[in-house]
Design an enzyme around this catalytic site. Structure first.
Site, PDB file in Angstrom:
ATOM      1  N   CYS B  83     -55.263  72.371 -25.727  1.00 30.52           N
ATOM      2  CA  CYS B  83     -54.639  71.000 -25.500  1.00 30.52           C
ATOM      3  C   CYS B  83     -55.093  69.584 -26.668  1.00 30.52           C
ATOM      4  O   CYS B  83     -54.444  68.859 -26.547  1.00 30.52           O
ATOM      5  CB  CYS B  83     -55.849  70.434 -24.146  1.00 30.52           C
ATOM      6  SG  CYS B  83     -55.965  71.555 -22.976  1.00 30.52           S
ATOM      7  N   CYS B 206     -59.167  64.311 -11.797  1.00 27.76           N
ATOM      8  CA  CYS B 206     -58.049  64.941 -12.747  1.00 27.76           C
ATOM      9  C   CYS B 206     -56.794  64.940 -12.590  1.00 27.76           C
ATOM     10  O   CYS B 206     -56.069  63.541 -12.079  1.00 27.76           O
ATOM     11  CB  CYS B 206     -57.958  66.812 -11.907  1.00 27.76           C
ATOM     12  SG  CYS B 206     -59.401  67.445 -10.603  1.00 27.76           S
ATOM     13  N   HIS B 333     -50.484  65.115 -19.190  1.00 28.08           N
ATOM     14  CA  HIS B 333     -51.393  65.643 -19.992  1.00 28.08           C
ATOM     15  C   HIS B 333     -49.778  67.056 -20.576  1.00 28.08           C
ATOM     16  O   HIS B 333     -51.233  67.951 -20.412  1.00 28.08           O
ATOM     17  CB  HIS B 333     -52.674  66.336 -19.384  1.00 28.08           C
ATOM     18  CG  HIS B 333     -53.397  66.865 -20.291  1.00 28.08           C
ATOM     19  ND1 HIS B 333     -52.840  66.982 -22.014  1.00 28.08           N
ATOM     20  CD2 HIS B 333     -54.626  67.405 -20.209  1.00 28.08           C
ATOM     21  CE1 HIS B 333     -54.061  67.952 -22.271  1.00 28.08           C
ATOM     22  NE2 HIS B 333     -54.765  68.420 -21.327  1.00 28.08           N
TER      23      HIS B 333
END
Lengths: 142, 384
Positions: B83, B206, B333
């Site tokens: 990430c 989340c 994301h």
């Protein structure tokens, strides 16, 4: 000449194993004997869990196995309500870390009601037979 | 050390199912950054392409994307740290320019996560941990961060409501970010009553998977001048660290040591401290991640993160605005694009070009981007 046989014991580790062959395949041998084992450097004495075949501080020195015994202190845990592919049948389950002082163990919590699980509680690590014939280990109340 | 400037930034909209291939997705951020810098392809000395593999079938995507953007014969490098891939790419780009090897470098991050199902994605993400000794237990990113949340709440006596407050803030700003995937307001009660994913984390704790791309162009001071860049944003401090991948090799769970180490390096290099930072983008893949970031970056003392969000100090008008573009919790994301997107936000802030999200007159901004669960950490400090 027949091909040498490959030792793929590690494919028996856990609900789904992502590794078949490793130099620490004896880990599975120990699980089959009902023991959870780590390794220890024969030169500097550093204990490794998960087990490893090489000490990064003493390259080339042999490691030997030791059995995880006694109780560890629960550092943290989480109860999963969703699971990645291949683990849906296991739900709900909890993953956790136990602190044994000079090493720690990452694994699953066993047959303990979740409301009784508390950070700081003493737990033991026990070998667990899975429905598909594989093996892992779980944390139970001490 | 020679000065290195960010001279152009770009980002695609982050969406749930991008209607194109990875080369087309990457091109969107590339085109915006090139226009932003007023650059021609001949101005770019090298490219760093960043993503996390196993989402698309393309091997070595750097070649495909460099070709599609017309960036041959410049050398191209492929960088992966889960990430944090594109902030690691920025560190490489910085190094290439500071060393004098190239006078401008493009960092292009992308991820098309919708190539596979959400369950498959969880499994791939889970394999960003130790596949030999952890994955066989059935691990996934929410569960790892949930272990940190559990330890944090227990260690400091914080509440799930404190975590929910972070999502409420993110949603406040997500609504005004045209490039965010989730653009609705969220109430505290809604967060607290949502289904658990991995206890104590619930649905609104989340972030969502998304498809997206980001692009950052850096250049030497001389190159920036020659290109007539009027608002260069300088890279003042750049810290990076790694920590053991297996949770059993970590000393604590109520914070991320990798972020503390990266922040220490970045502050030292910039000659700045937490109190100097006027606006920050932190890696909030989960609400607990932002809470730990407050403390690991020194915005709050250990255990005081909840006070910071309760007092709304991390809102736009607060003492240290954090993720006022909605953060990953709102933006989504797309792993390989995330760090570059965070850099873009801070660069726009330091140029006073952040529109409705603009913080008043910031001098210094910070980006905190984490790969895996505290496995890789990059902290970068920028100044106008």
């Amino acid at each position: 000449m027949p091909k040498p046989e490959m030792d793929t014991r590690f494919s028996k580790f856990g609900t789904v194993s992502f590794t078949a062959v490793t130099k620490v395949n004896d880990f599975i041998g120990y699980l089959e004997e009902g023991k959870v084992a780590g390794t220890q450097c024969t030169k500097c004495g550093q204990k490794f869990f998960p087990p490893r075949s090489d000490c990064f501080a003493c390259p080339g020195e042999p490691v030997e196995w030791f059995e995880v015994q006694g109780t560890g202190k629960l550092m943290t845990f989480s109860e999963l309500m969703y699971a990645p592919i291949g683990f849906g049948e296991d739900l709900p389950y909890a993953i956790a870390v136990l602190d044994y002082g000079d090493f720690k163990v990452f694994g699953r919590i066993g047959e303990v009601p979740f409301e009784e699980v508390k950070i700081g509680m003493e737990m033991v690590t026990k070998v667990n037979q899975l429905p598909n014939g594989n093996l892992n280990y779980v944390f139970e109340k001490a | 050390m020679p000065k290195v400037a960010v001279i152009g930034v770009g980002q695609s909209a982050f969406v749930r199912g991008y209607p194109g291939s990875i080369r087309e997705l990457a091109f969107e951020a590339y085109a915006e950054a090139m226009a932003d810098a007023g650059a021609q392809n001949s101005d770019i000395g090298a490219t760093v392409i960043c993503s996390s593999p196993e989402y698309d079938k393309q091997r070595s995507p750097a070649g495909v994307i460099a070709e599609y953007c017309g960036l041959n014969p410049q050398p191209t490098f492929y960088v992966e740290t889960l990430c944090s891939s594109s902030s690691t790419g920025l560190k490489l780009a910085y190094s290439l320019v500071a060393s004098g090897l190239h006078d401008s470098v493009m960092v292009l991050g992308f991820q098309k996560m919708s190539e596979i199902t959400s369950a498959e994605s969880q499994e791939r993400m889970g394999r960003g941990a130790d596949i030999q000794f952890e994955s066989p237990f059935g691990t996934m990113m929410p569960a790892y961060y949930a272990m940190h949340a559990k330890a944090y709440l227990d260690h400091f006596g914080a509440s799930e409501e404190d975590l929910a407050r972070i999502r409420v803030k993110a949603a406040t700003y997500g609504q005004i970010n045209a490039k965010a995937v989730y653009r609705k307001g969220v109430e505290l009660e809604q967060c607290l009553s949502a289904d658990p994913v991995s206890k104590p984390l619930k649905v609104f704790d989340c972030c969502a998977n998304a498809d997206g791309s980001s692009c950052v162009i850096v250049a030497s001071e001389e190159r920036a001048k020659a290109m007539g860049i009027t608002k260069p944003v300088w890279i003042l401090g750049i810290g990076a660290a790694s920590m053991p991948i297996n949770m059993s090799c970590r000393d604590k769970f109520h914070g991320l040591a990798v972020a503390e180490e990266a922040a220490k390096q970045a502050y030292a290099m910039a000659g700045l401290g937490p109190k100097d930072i006027n606006v920050a983008e932190v890696h909030d893949c989960f609400t607990i991640a932002e809470m730990m970031a407050y403390e690991n970056l020194g915005f709050a003392e250990p255990g005081q993160g909840p006070e910071l969000i309760r007092a709304k100090e991390t809102y736009k008008e607060g003492s240290i605005p954090v993720n006022v573009d909605g953060g990953l919790l709102s933006k989504g994301h797309p792993i390989g694009a995330t760090g570059g997107s965070q850099v873009r936000t801070i660069v726009l802030q330091l140029r006073d070009q952040a529109g409705d999200m603009q913080v008043k007159d910031p001098q210094f901004g910070l980006v905190h981007n984490i790969g895996g669960v505290g496995l890789y950490g990059n902290v970068t400090i920028f100044g106008r």
